[in-house]
Design an enzyme around this catalytic site. Structure first.
Site, PDB file in Angstrom:
ATOM      1  N   ASP A 164      -3.052   1.772  -9.359  1.00 14.82           N
ATOM      2  CA  ASP A 164      -3.671   1.552  -8.049  1.00 14.82           C
ATOM      3  C   ASP A 164      -3.609   2.848  -7.245  1.00 14.82           C
ATOM      4  O   ASP A 164      -2.590   3.538  -7.224  1.00 14.82           O
ATOM      5  CB  ASP A 164      -2.946   0.417  -7.310  1.00 14.82           C
ATOM      6  CG  ASP A 164      -3.758  -0.121  -6.145  1.00 14.82           C
ATOM      7  OD1 ASP A 164      -4.192  -1.280  -6.214  1.00 14.82           O
ATOM      8  OD2 ASP A 164      -3.938   0.625  -5.154  1.00 14.82           O
ATOM      9  N   ASN A 215      -5.824 -11.618  -6.110  1.00 14.15           N
ATOM     10  CA  ASN A 215      -6.382 -11.991  -4.814  1.00 14.15           C
ATOM     11  C   ASN A 215      -7.797 -12.508  -5.038  1.00 14.15           C
ATOM     12  O   ASN A 215      -8.598 -11.860  -5.718  1.00 14.15           O
ATOM     13  CB  ASN A 215      -6.425 -10.770  -3.888  1.00 14.15           C
ATOM     14  CG  ASN A 215      -5.042 -10.195  -3.631  1.00 14.15           C
ATOM     15  OD1 ASN A 215      -4.064 -10.923  -3.571  1.00 14.15           O
ATOM     16  ND2 ASN A 215      -4.964  -8.878  -3.496  1.00 14.15           N
ATOM     17  N   GLN A 274      -8.821 -10.262  -0.991  1.00 13.75           N
ATOM     18  CA  GLN A 274      -9.581  -9.508  -1.984  1.00 13.75           C
ATOM     19  C   GLN A 274     -10.484  -8.496  -1.296  1.00 13.75           C
ATOM     20  O   GLN A 274     -11.235  -8.846  -0.378  1.00 13.75           O
ATOM     21  CB  GLN A 274     -10.416 -10.463  -2.853  1.00 13.75           C
ATOM     22  CG  GLN A 274     -11.108  -9.740  -4.004  1.00 13.75           C
ATOM     23  CD  GLN A 274     -11.778 -10.703  -4.979  1.00 13.75           C
ATOM     24  OE1 GLN A 274     -11.827 -11.909  -4.750  1.00 13.75           O
ATOM     25  NE2 GLN A 274     -12.301 -10.151  -6.061  1.00 13.75           N
ATOM     26  N   HIS A 277      -9.629  -8.706 -10.846  1.00 11.27           N
ATOM     27  CA  HIS A 277      -8.569  -7.826 -11.328  1.00 11.27           C
ATOM     28  C   HIS A 277      -7.220  -8.444 -11.010  1.00 11.27           C
ATOM     29  O   HIS A 277      -7.085  -9.247 -10.081  1.00 11.27           O
ATOM     30  CB  HIS A 277      -8.668  -6.431 -10.692  1.00 11.27           C
ATOM     31  CG  HIS A 277      -8.676  -6.458  -9.193  1.00 11.27           C
ATOM     32  ND1 HIS A 277      -9.824  -6.749  -8.470  1.00 11.27           N
ATOM     33  CD2 HIS A 277      -7.705  -6.264  -8.273  1.00 11.27           C
ATOM     34  CE1 HIS A 277      -9.542  -6.723  -7.185  1.00 11.27           C
ATOM     35  NE2 HIS A 277      -8.256  -6.440  -7.033  1.00 11.27           N
ATOM     36  N   HIS A 288      -3.148  -7.508 -10.181  1.00 15.30           N
ATOM     37  CA  HIS A 288      -2.192  -6.478  -9.770  1.00 15.30           C
ATOM     38  C   HIS A 288      -0.887  -6.707 -10.535  1.00 15.30           C
ATOM     39  O   HIS A 288      -0.338  -7.818 -10.509  1.00 15.30           O
ATOM     40  CB  HIS A 288      -1.867  -6.594  -8.276  1.00 15.30           C
ATOM     41  CG  HIS A 288      -3.022  -6.338  -7.358  1.00 15.30           C
ATOM     42  ND1 HIS A 288      -3.160  -5.176  -6.626  1.00 15.30           N
ATOM     43  CD2 HIS A 288      -4.103  -7.102  -7.046  1.00 15.30           C
ATOM     44  CE1 HIS A 288      -4.258  -5.241  -5.899  1.00 15.30           C
ATOM     45  NE2 HIS A 288      -4.853  -6.407  -6.130  1.00 15.30           N
TER      46      HIS A 288
HETATM   47  P1  AMP Z   1      -7.790  -6.366  -3.891  1.00 16.15           P
HETATM   48  O1  AMP Z   1      -7.372  -6.438  -2.453  1.00 16.15           O
HETATM   49  O2  AMP Z   1      -7.066  -7.356  -4.758  1.00 16.15           O
HETATM   50  O3  AMP Z   1      -9.298  -6.417  -4.053  1.00 16.15           O
HETATM   51  O4  AMP Z   1      -7.277  -4.967  -4.413  1.00 16.15           O
HETATM   52  C1  AMP Z   1      -8.065  -3.826  -4.550  1.00 16.15           C
HETATM   53  C2  AMP Z   1      -7.124  -2.705  -4.922  1.00 16.15           C
HETATM   54  O5  AMP Z   1      -7.900  -1.648  -5.461  1.00 16.15           O
HETATM   55  C3  AMP Z   1      -6.328  -2.147  -3.757  1.00 16.15           C
HETATM   56  O6  AMP Z   1      -4.937  -2.288  -4.023  1.00 16.15           O
HETATM   57  C4  AMP Z   1      -6.762  -0.674  -3.699  1.00 16.15           C
HETATM   58  O7  AMP Z   1      -5.699   0.199  -3.376  1.00 16.15           O
HETATM   59  C5  AMP Z   1      -7.267  -0.438  -5.105  1.00 16.15           C
HETATM   60  N1  AMP Z   1      -8.254   0.632  -5.263  1.00 16.15           N
HETATM   61  C6  AMP Z   1      -9.328   0.879  -4.475  1.00 16.15           C
HETATM   62  N2  AMP Z   1     -10.024   1.913  -4.960  1.00 16.15           N
HETATM   63  C7  AMP Z   1      -9.371   2.337  -6.066  1.00 16.15           C
HETATM   64  C8  AMP Z   1      -9.596   3.384  -7.017  1.00 16.15           C
HETATM   65  N3  AMP Z   1     -10.651   4.227  -6.924  1.00 16.15           N
HETATM   66  N4  AMP Z   1      -8.709   3.543  -8.037  1.00 16.15           N
HETATM   67  C9  AMP Z   1      -7.643   2.725  -8.131  1.00 16.15           C
HETATM   68  N5  AMP Z   1      -7.387   1.706  -7.289  1.00 16.15           N
HETATM   69  C10 AMP Z   1      -8.233   1.523  -6.256  1.00 16.15           C
END
Ligand code: AMP
Ligand code: ZN
Length: 114
Positions: free
Chosen positions: A30, A87, A94, A100, A102
């Site tokens: 992440d 999420n 989300q 995805h 975590h």
């Molecule tokens: P969610 O809130 O479950 O949709 O989580 C999205 C996650 O993606 C967050 O924890 C962000 O920090 C992560 N994220 C966003 N852009 C990137 C990226 N380019 N590479 C890796 N993680 C990312």
């Protein structure tokens, strides 16, 4: 999905700190880690959210958990423990609408679950 960030990472158009990849999944760190180990496990097939999954997705969903287990072993946190979170939707927090998981660990996680 051309405008999907995770589809673009899967396609290699956007760089990521990749830890694992097979035909169905990719796992990368992440970009904004909330714990010492914070890895996203992502199915390659674009599916917006967990709420959109059905019986047809059983194999993919079990694979998602098993890839998380594998990455946890590789990261050395299988025994100390870890948490997996998905999420789904706005109140689930989300932000990226490509399903995805975590994987978080490497320290004692909060007892708070929401
Ligand atoms: P969610 O809130 O479950 O949709 O989580 C999205 C996650 O993606 C967050 O924890 C962000 O920090 C992560 N994220 C966003 N852009 C990137 C990226 N380019 N590479 C890796 N993680 C990312
Ligand atoms: Zn996508």
């Amino acid at each position: 999905m051309e405008d999907c960030l995770f589809c673009r990472i899967i396609a290699g158009e956007i760089p990521s700190d990749k830890l694992y990849e097979d035909d169905g999944f990719i796992a990368f760190r992440d970009i904004n880690p909330q714990s010492p180990v914070h890895v996203l496990v992502v199915p390659k097939k674009h599916k917006e959210r967990l709420a959109d999954c059905s019986d047809n997705d059983k194999t993919m969903l079990s694979g998602l958990l098993l890839v998380a287990n594998k990455v946890a072993r590789d990261e050395g946190i299988a025994e100390s423990g870890y948490r997996v979170t998905i999420n789904s939707g706005p109140e689930g927090g989300q932000l990226i609408y490509h399903l995805h998981l975590h994987l978080m660990g490497g320290h004692k996680l909060s007892d708070q679950m929401g």
